[in-house]
Design an enzyme around this catalytic site. Structure first.
Site, PDB file in Angstrom:
ATOM      1  N   ASP A   1      22.743  20.941 -17.686  1.00  0.00           N
ATOM      2  CA  ASP A   1      23.769  21.606 -16.867  1.00  0.00           C
ATOM      3  C   ASP A   1      23.239  22.057 -15.512  1.00  0.00           C
ATOM      4  OD1 ASP A   1      25.494  21.232 -18.951  1.00  0.00           O
ATOM      5  OD2 ASP A   1      25.368  23.270 -19.705  1.00  0.00           O
TER       6      ASP A   1
ATOM      7  N   GLU B   1      35.689  21.569 -19.820  1.00  0.00           N
ATOM      8  CA  GLU B   1      34.714  22.539 -19.335  1.00  0.00           C
ATOM      9  C   GLU B   1      34.143  22.062 -17.998  1.00  0.00           C
ATOM     10  OE1 GLU B   1      31.838  22.525 -22.475  1.00  0.00           O
ATOM     11  OE2 GLU B   1      31.164  20.493 -22.028  1.00  0.00           O
TER      12      GLU B   1
END
Length: 223
Positions: free
Chosen positions: A11, A179
């Protein structure tokens, strides 16, 4: 060091400060294992986008979280010479640490969460901070198929209510949203991106939409 997949760097968010490229990321100590352990966050820098130097490790025990193995996605922002490191924990909250340099060292700025509730069904993770041309900073965040947006205060340490008194407005761009919101601006247009599909499966992908406002609505453009 060169970052390679089996090091479990996840991420990542890239920011450029003072002409240097920095990466803020989480760290999975057991990549490929479904029982992942993500128990700290990393700051890296690079001069060539290939070789990366580990600058700093932010450990949850140095924040209000205490020991934690659900250290989810990060982001960073700069304001008035201060650098803000936003981090999230599992399904529960988002926090912020602050430093005088982009590489740290970072100190917990609030001693408590910045966001610690489920609003509009959005899991408080994957926060992304966007600064518009007028200087206003917005935070987009959310998992569980819902995305919220909020306005940050000038010091980037609190949330400013909207005109209706609410702190969070839902901005979910489509029913497929999962997301990972992200925004950029080009030629007066706002490009909003997100992840959709199952994150462990072959249908996981990035989609995007375009708007004349950072708050949408967004014209869906596809994957």
């Amino acid at each position: 060091m060169r970052i390679i997949p089996n090091q479990g760097i996840c991420d990542p968010h890239i920011r450029i400060y003072n002409g240097k490229v920095y990466m803020y990321a989480t760290h999975d100590r057991s990549p490929g294992n479904p029982d992942f352990r993500m128990d700290d966050w990393k700051v890296f820098s690079t001069d060539d986008l290939v070789n990366w130097k580990l600058e700093y490790t932010l450990r949850p025990e140095d924040t209000f979280l205490g020991q934690c193995d659900e250290c989810y996605a990060t982001d960073s922002a700069e304001r008035n010479g201060k650098y803000y490191f936003y981090f999230s924990k599992g399904q529960s909250c988002t926090g912020v640490a602050v430093a005088d340099k982009p590489e740290g060292p970072y100190k917990d700025a609030l001693g408590k969460p910045l966001i610690n509730e489920i609003v509009n069904g959005a899991q408080p993770i994957d926060q992304f901070v966007f600064r518009d041309d007028d200087g206003q900073h917005y935070m987009f965040y959310g998992g569980w198929r819902h995305c919220n947006v909020c306005k940050l205060s000038p010091d980037l340490l609190s949330i400013v209510p909207w005109e209706d008194g609410q702190k969070f407005h839902e901005i979910t761009p489509c029913k497929e949203y999962v997301e990972g919101p992200f925004m950029l601006k080009r030629n007066g247009k706002y490009y909003f991106m997100w992840s959709q599909g199952g994150w462990t499966g072959p249908d996981y992908c990035v989609a995007y939409g375009i708007s004349d406002s950072p708050l949408g609505p967004f014209e869906l453009k596809g994957k």
